[in-house]
Design a protein around this motif. Structure first.
Motif, PDB file in Angstrom:
ATOM      1  N   ARG A   7       0.883  -1.177   0.000  1.00 25.44           N
ATOM      2  CA  ARG A   7       0.000   0.000   0.000  1.00 25.44           C
ATOM      3  C   ARG A   7       0.912   1.216   0.000  1.00 25.44           C
ATOM      4  NH1 ARG A   7       0.143   2.339   5.068  1.00 25.44           N
ATOM      5  NH2 ARG A   7       1.062   0.998   6.634  1.00 25.44           N
ATOM      6  N   ALA A   8       0.435   2.344  -0.486  1.00 24.93           N
ATOM      7  CA  ALA A   8       1.265   3.552  -0.459  1.00 24.93           C
ATOM      8  C   ALA A   8       1.672   3.839   0.983  1.00 24.93           C
ATOM      9  CB  ALA A   8       0.506   4.730  -1.047  1.00 24.93           C
ATOM     10  N   GLY A   9       2.965   3.962   1.215  1.00 25.37           N
ATOM     11  CA  GLY A   9       3.498   4.181   2.560  1.00 25.37           C
ATOM     12  C   GLY A   9       3.850   2.907   3.293  1.00 25.37           C
ATOM     13  N   GLY A  10       3.431   1.753   2.752  1.00 26.45           N
ATOM     14  CA  GLY A  10       3.752   0.474   3.379  1.00 26.45           C
ATOM     15  C   GLY A  10       5.210   0.103   3.148  1.00 26.45           C
ATOM     16  N   LEU A  17       5.684   3.608  -2.785  1.00 28.56           N
ATOM     17  CA  LEU A  17       5.323   5.004  -3.023  1.00 28.56           C
ATOM     18  C   LEU A  17       3.939   5.140  -3.642  1.00 28.56           C
ATOM     19  CD1 LEU A  17       8.720   6.217  -4.509  1.00 28.56           C
ATOM     20  CD2 LEU A  17       7.914   6.401  -2.135  1.00 28.56           C
ATOM     21  N   GLU A  18       3.588   4.201  -4.515  1.00 28.51           N
ATOM     22  CA  GLU A  18       2.302   4.248  -5.211  1.00 28.51           C
ATOM     23  C   GLU A  18       1.828   2.819  -5.468  1.00 28.51           C
ATOM     24  OE1 GLU A  18       0.452   6.465  -9.120  1.00 28.51           O
ATOM     25  OE2 GLU A  18       2.510   5.741  -9.256  1.00 28.51           O
ATOM     26  N   VAL A  19       0.569   2.579  -5.198  1.00 30.16           N
ATOM     27  CA  VAL A  19      -0.024   1.275  -5.474  1.00 30.16           C
ATOM     28  C   VAL A  19      -1.404   1.507  -6.093  1.00 30.16           C
ATOM     29  CG1 VAL A  19      -0.849  -0.901  -4.516  1.00 30.16           C
ATOM     30  CG2 VAL A  19       1.212   0.165  -3.563  1.00 30.16           C
ATOM     31  N   PHE A  79       8.003   1.436  -5.926  1.00 30.75           N
ATOM     32  CA  PHE A  79       8.642   1.314  -4.610  1.00 30.75           C
ATOM     33  C   PHE A  79      10.095   1.753  -4.699  1.00 30.75           C
ATOM     34  CE2 PHE A  79       9.018  -2.786  -6.692  1.00 30.75           C
ATOM     35  CZ  PHE A  79      10.317  -3.194  -6.439  1.00 30.75           C
ATOM     36  N   THR A  80      10.663   2.072  -3.538  1.00 31.33           N
ATOM     37  CA  THR A  80      12.037   2.565  -3.482  1.00 31.33           C
ATOM     38  C   THR A  80      12.737   2.033  -2.244  1.00 31.33           C
ATOM     39  OG1 THR A  80      13.439   4.534  -3.543  1.00 31.33           O
ATOM     40  CG2 THR A  80      11.428   4.688  -2.226  1.00 31.33           C
ATOM     41  N   ASP A  81      14.057   1.983  -2.315  1.00 30.10           N
ATOM     42  CA  ASP A  81      14.838   1.660  -1.130  1.00 30.10           C
ATOM     43  C   ASP A  81      15.452   2.921  -0.524  1.00 30.10           C
ATOM     44  OD1 ASP A  81      16.849   2.272  -2.904  1.00 30.10           O
ATOM     45  OD2 ASP A  81      18.018   0.475  -2.535  1.00 30.10           O
ATOM     46  N   ALA A  82      15.007   4.092  -0.990  1.00 27.06           N
ATOM     47  CA  ALA A  82      15.503   5.361  -0.436  1.00 27.06           C
ATOM     48  C   ALA A  82      15.028   5.547   1.004  1.00 27.06           C
ATOM     49  CB  ALA A  82      15.047   6.541  -1.289  1.00 27.06           C
ATOM     50  N   TYR A  83      13.946   4.852   1.337  1.00 26.63           N
ATOM     51  CA  TYR A  83      13.408   4.889   2.699  1.00 26.63           C
ATOM     52  C   TYR A  83      13.238   3.472   3.199  1.00 26.63           C
ATOM     53  CZ  TYR A  83      12.138   9.627   1.387  1.00 26.63           C
ATOM     54  OH  TYR A  83      12.179  10.917   0.950  1.00 26.63           O
ATOM     55  N   THR A  84      13.313   3.321   4.507  1.00 25.20           N
ATOM     56  CA  THR A  84      12.976   2.046   5.125  1.00 25.20           C
ATOM     57  C   THR A  84      11.617   2.227   5.779  1.00 25.20           C
ATOM     58  OG1 THR A  84      14.091   2.640   7.188  1.00 25.20           O
ATOM     59  CG2 THR A  84      15.419   1.522   5.521  1.00 25.20           C
ATOM     60  N   GLU A  85      11.256   1.344   6.668  1.00 28.25           N
ATOM     61  CA  GLU A  85       9.937   1.462   7.289  1.00 28.25           C
ATOM     62  C   GLU A  85       9.762   2.815   7.968  1.00 28.25           C
ATOM     63  OE1 GLU A  85       9.618  -1.674  10.123  1.00 28.25           O
ATOM     64  OE2 GLU A  85      11.614  -1.313  10.875  1.00 28.25           O
TER      65      GLU A  85
END
Length: 105
Positions: free
Chosen positions: A19-22, A43-45, A53-59
């Motif tokens: 989900r976006a933000g997941g 980022l977008e679903v 999705f990106t690995d620029a952020y973690t949880e």
């Protein structure tokens, strides 16, 4: 899990909150058994259409130590079959070339 990495690599763990933000945690294993954990954020679903999705952020939107890529997956209906397109945008040329040196496409 079978589609996260090409053979002979494997995936030993796949935790996804699609989900976006997941967040996600995918642990890939090399043919030698070495583990490569990959954390990221969606980022977008858009169901049945697009996942970014990106690995620029973690949880919880915490910046990662070393961003590597952003992936854009699209899905199209083709007469009852699905056309799947994956595009990966790496942060640097070196990031793009690194997996190829490890035997990944």
């Amino acid at each position: 899990m079978q589609w996260f990495t090409p053979r002979p690599w494997t995936v030993s763990l796949a935790q996804t909150d699609v989900r976006a933000g997941g967040s996600s945690l995918i642990v890939m294993r090399s043919p030698d058994g070495e583990a490569f954990p990959n954390r990221g954020v969606y980022l977008e679903v858009i169901p049945n259409e697009r996942i970014v999705f990106t690995d620029a952020y973690t949880e919880a939107w915490e910046p990662s130590e070393k961003p590597f890529m952003t992936a854009i997956l699209t899905f199209e209906d083709l007469n009852g079959r699905t056309k799947y397109t994956a595009r990966v945008r790496h942060w640097t040329v070196a990031d793009r070339e690194g997996p190829r040196k490890d035997g990944l496409p």
